[in-house]
Design a protein around this motif. Structure first.
Motif, PDB file in Angstrom:
ATOM      1  N   GLU A 135       0.688 -45.435 -17.932  1.00  0.00           N
ATOM      2  CA  GLU A 135       1.636 -46.548 -17.897  1.00  0.00           C
ATOM      3  C   GLU A 135       1.704 -47.156 -16.497  1.00  0.00           C
ATOM      4  O   GLU A 135       1.671 -48.377 -16.332  1.00  0.00           O
ATOM      5  CB  GLU A 135       3.010 -46.000 -18.262  1.00  0.00           C
ATOM      6  N   MET A 136       1.768 -46.268 -15.485  1.00  0.00           N
ATOM      7  CA  MET A 136       1.866 -46.753 -14.103  1.00  0.00           C
ATOM      8  C   MET A 136       0.624 -47.567 -13.729  1.00  0.00           C
ATOM      9  O   MET A 136       0.697 -48.605 -13.085  1.00  0.00           O
ATOM     10  CB  MET A 136       2.029 -45.568 -13.140  1.00  0.00           C
ATOM     11  N   ASP A 168       5.441 -50.631 -24.881  1.00  0.00           N
ATOM     12  CA  ASP A 168       5.910 -51.432 -23.752  1.00  0.00           C
ATOM     13  C   ASP A 168       5.160 -52.732 -23.510  1.00  0.00           C
ATOM     14  O   ASP A 168       5.594 -53.537 -22.696  1.00  0.00           O
ATOM     15  CB  ASP A 168       5.819 -50.607 -22.461  1.00  0.00           C
ATOM     16  N   SER A 207       0.265 -39.601 -19.863  1.00  0.00           N
ATOM     17  CA  SER A 207       0.595 -40.933 -20.376  1.00  0.00           C
ATOM     18  C   SER A 207       1.443 -41.697 -19.376  1.00  0.00           C
ATOM     19  O   SER A 207       1.342 -42.924 -19.274  1.00  0.00           O
ATOM     20  CB  SER A 207       1.361 -40.837 -21.688  1.00  0.00           C
ATOM     21  N   THR A 208       2.302 -40.968 -18.630  1.00  0.00           N
ATOM     22  CA  THR A 208       3.124 -41.645 -17.622  1.00  0.00           C
ATOM     23  C   THR A 208       2.214 -42.282 -16.569  1.00  0.00           C
ATOM     24  O   THR A 208       2.420 -43.415 -16.153  1.00  0.00           O
ATOM     25  CB  THR A 208       4.074 -40.618 -16.957  1.00  0.00           C
ATOM     26  N   GLN A 209       1.197 -41.552 -16.180  1.00  0.00           N
ATOM     27  CA  GLN A 209       0.216 -42.086 -15.209  1.00  0.00           C
ATOM     28  C   GLN A 209      -0.459 -43.337 -15.767  1.00  0.00           C
ATOM     29  O   GLN A 209      -0.684 -44.309 -15.056  1.00  0.00           O
ATOM     30  CB  GLN A 209      -0.888 -41.045 -14.945  1.00  0.00           C
ATOM     31  N   THR A 254       2.020 -45.069 -26.177  1.00  0.00           N
ATOM     32  CA  THR A 254       2.418 -45.315 -24.784  1.00  0.00           C
ATOM     33  C   THR A 254       2.196 -46.773 -24.421  1.00  0.00           C
ATOM     34  O   THR A 254       3.021 -47.392 -23.756  1.00  0.00           O
ATOM     35  CB  THR A 254       1.558 -44.434 -23.834  1.00  0.00           C
ATOM     36  N   TYR A 311      -7.908 -42.062 -18.601  1.00  0.00           N
ATOM     37  CA  TYR A 311      -6.729 -41.382 -19.172  1.00  0.00           C
ATOM     38  C   TYR A 311      -7.150 -40.140 -19.969  1.00  0.00           C
ATOM     39  O   TYR A 311      -6.627 -39.041 -19.768  1.00  0.00           O
ATOM     40  CB  TYR A 311      -5.963 -42.370 -20.064  1.00  0.00           C
ATOM     41  N   LYS A 315      12.627 -40.911 -25.646  1.00  0.00           N
ATOM     42  CA  LYS A 315      11.593 -40.004 -25.103  1.00  0.00           C
ATOM     43  C   LYS A 315      10.438 -39.849 -26.083  1.00  0.00           C
ATOM     44  O   LYS A 315      10.632 -39.806 -27.298  1.00  0.00           O
ATOM     45  CB  LYS A 315      12.190 -38.621 -24.843  1.00  0.00           C
ATOM     46  N   ASP A 358       3.503 -31.623 -23.781  1.00  0.00           N
ATOM     47  CA  ASP A 358       4.019 -32.077 -22.475  1.00  0.00           C
ATOM     48  C   ASP A 358       2.897 -32.553 -21.565  1.00  0.00           C
ATOM     49  O   ASP A 358       3.041 -33.541 -20.840  1.00  0.00           O
ATOM     50  CB  ASP A 358       4.769 -30.943 -21.777  1.00  0.00           C
ATOM     51  N   THR A 369       1.934 -36.015 -22.507  1.00  0.00           N
ATOM     52  CA  THR A 369       2.854 -37.080 -22.093  1.00  0.00           C
ATOM     53  C   THR A 369       2.847 -37.278 -20.577  1.00  0.00           C
ATOM     54  O   THR A 369       3.036 -38.393 -20.110  1.00  0.00           O
ATOM     55  CB  THR A 369       4.297 -36.809 -22.594  1.00  0.00           C
ATOM     56  N   GLN A 370       2.590 -36.193 -19.815  1.00  0.00           N
ATOM     57  CA  GLN A 370       2.519 -36.369 -18.348  1.00  0.00           C
ATOM     58  C   GLN A 370       1.401 -37.351 -17.984  1.00  0.00           C
ATOM     59  O   GLN A 370       1.575 -38.254 -17.174  1.00  0.00           O
ATOM     60  CB  GLN A 370       2.252 -35.038 -17.656  1.00  0.00           C
TER      61      GLN A 370
END
Ligand code: HEM
Length: 502
Positions: A156-157, A465, A152-154, A461, A176, A345, A146, A149-150
């Motif tokens: 992506e942003m 996209d 990884s969201t950053q 990640t 990262y 997910k 987890d 992946t947290q």
């Protein structure tokens, strides 16, 4: 007159001594490349015409061309043993490990965060390794998923923000992996993706030694550890050391006082400090406790080992994929297909089932090994099996990873990035001990599973996209900076990002 005679005698003696030292390998019956007076075979390295990876590759190719199964090298007057044939490599790294238990690298006991598992030898290393091993099981890595992946969201942003311009991926991926490893090793949300100038980035700079003087010192400790010991050289920057110790102290105190659990490496290090074993270990496990300094040293090691290796690997994989759209599309299809099974997910299970992603990662590890040569020192005089060659106790050994992994006999057209080499059908034909990006034998990378997972998540990640292409700002073919010990690409790798899933 007498003075001139004495000086001439000393100079002659010195010349004879140097000559004698530099014929060590021929007296042992082993070949080596041509030497230069006093500097041995490392003149190119010293002039910085070539980097360390190239030096090892040239030595390996020379020995292979001369059909040798092993040979010698000289760092100044110091003889280095180079196993070349995979069977000899296997003996040194695995079968005859008791004769090669240590790396023999320089470290300074007075430098608290330098005294860590990577540098220790003998029983000290063995005890620590045994204690730390349960920290890296697949169950524990799954618990940390987890956190991965947290971050990884950053990531992506951050990429989304920059989409309209080319991105230097080394910088963004470095931030990262700093966030990921900072989170799991120190247990703090560093957020360097949002805040590039945070203090942890200073620590990162200290590890990768951007400053040229630190780079020279790094080479010197590697090439002449005995001389550097005479000066009681302390490789780590005092500010970085103090920062590590203070940060670790604050985190440990906070967690202990408020009974905080985050299922990360720091949690486990605290358990080893307080009980000598992990909470879920069986009762009969040995229970020597870690001291606070040992805890801080291991946390810093994980940090140092974790951010640079993984960011470099993701970076090189992205570069290769951006240069080859077919491979990139195939990988994106696989990732999308597997994620769909889990409602889009990024789950641990989805990552585990991406087999082409594994192939891509393995091929990246093959072509761009993070450690080009692996260090060992002969800890017990050793007779190389099937030969008369005896390696004396104390001799430095370098396993030429980059040579083996780019050898055309084992990997035809070796500079071609071809993940098919690692397909289910082909992987069984890979000769053992020719693919050792995480090392091998009892001293292999303790965190291989974690490193692979971190690389997978970072890569997936981005690829899921974005369609990547190489921006003209990137110098093609890419060129590594010979002044750096690690992979540093001159001018950076600039890629264009185009969203594919809106
Ligand atoms: C892509 C990522 C990584 C790669 C390619 C990599 C590679 C390596 C290699 C080649 C070695 C030397 C093995 C040998 O001498 O046989 C090593 C050792 C080590 N690595 Fe990694 N590593 C990675 C990630 C990590 C991470 C994330 C950590 C910590 C969290 C870590 C911790 C260590 C430690 C502690 C050792 C020393 C093991 C010992 O001496 O017992 N590595 N790694």
């Amino acid at each position: 007159m007498l003075l001139i005679l004495v000086i001439s005698f000393i100079i002659t003696l010195f010349f004879v001594y140097v000559k004698w030292k530099l014929t060590y390998w021929s007296r042992c019956g082993l070949l080596n490349r041509e030497t230069k007076f006093f500097v041995g075979t490392i003149w190119g390295l010293l002039k910085q015409d070539i980097g360390y990876a190239e030096h090892i590759k040239i030595t390996y190719d020379f020995l292979r061309k001369n059909k040798q199964i092993h040979g010698g090298d000289y760092f100044f007057l110091r003889p280095i043993y180079i196993p070349v044939h995979p069977t000899v490599v296997k003996h040194v790294m695995s079968l005859d490990f008791p004769s090669f238990t240590d790396r023999g690298l320089y470290y300074n006991e007075e430098d608290p965060i330098h005294a860590n598992m990577f540098f220790f030898g003998g029983t000290r290393w063995k005890k620590l390794r045994t204690k730390m091993t349960p920290t890296f099981t697949s169950g524990k890595i799954k618990m940390m998923f987890d956190t991965l992946t947290q971050c990884s969201t950053q990531l992506e942003m951050e990429i989304d923000k920059k989409r309209s311009e080319p991105v230097d991926i080394k910088d963004i991926l470095g931030r990262y992996t700093t966030d990921v490893i900072g989170s799991v090793a120190f247990g703090v949300d560093i957020n360097s993706l949002k805040n590039p100038n945070c203090k942890f980035r200073y620590l990162v700079d200290c590890y990768i030694r951007k400053n040229p003087w630190q780079n020279v010192q790094y080479y010197l400790t590697y090439l002449m550890p005995k001389v550097m010991r005479l000066f009681n050289h302390r490789p780590y920057d005092k500010i970085a050391t103090d920062f590590c110790l203070e940060t670790t102290k604050k985190i440990v105190d906070h967690r202990e006082q408020h009974n905080v659990k985050r299922n990360d490496f720091m949690d486990m290090l605290i358990q080893l400090k307080n009980n000598g074993k992990l909470d879920d270990a069986s009762a009969d496990v040995e229970s020597d406790k870690l001291t606070f300094l040992e805890l801080a040293a291991q946390a810093s090691l994980f940090f140092g080992a974790g951010f640079e290796s993984t960011s470099t690997m993701i970076c090189m994989a992205l570069y290769e994929l951006a240069s080859n759209q077919k491979l990139q599309d195939r990988l994106r299809e696989e990732i999308s297909r597997e994620l769909e099974k889990y409602d889009g997910k990024m789950t641990y299970e989805a990552m585990m089932s991406c087999t082409y992603l594994d192939q891509v990662i393995n091929e990246t590890f093959r072509l761009y090994p993070i450690l080009n040569g692996l260090d060992r020192v002969c800890t017990k005089t050793y007779n190389v099996p099937g030969t008369d060659v005896v390696i004396e106790k104390g001799t430095k050994v370098i396993i030429p990873v980059v040579g083996l992994q780019r050898d055309p006999e084992y990997y035809p057209d070796p500079m071609k990035f071809d993940p098919e080499r690692f397909s289910e059908e082909n992987i069984k034909n890979i000769q053992p001990f020719t693919f050792i990006p995480f090392g091998a034998g009892p001293r292999f990378c303790i965190a291989e599973r974690f490193g692979r997972m971190q690389t997978k998540v970072g890569l997936a990640t981005i690829i899921k996209d974005y369609k990547l292409t190489v921006n003209p700002k990137t110098k093609v073919p890419i060129d590594c900076d010979p002044k750096s010990f690690f992979i540093v690409i001159k001018g950076g790798i600039w890629l264009n990002f185009e969203r594919v899933n809106l």
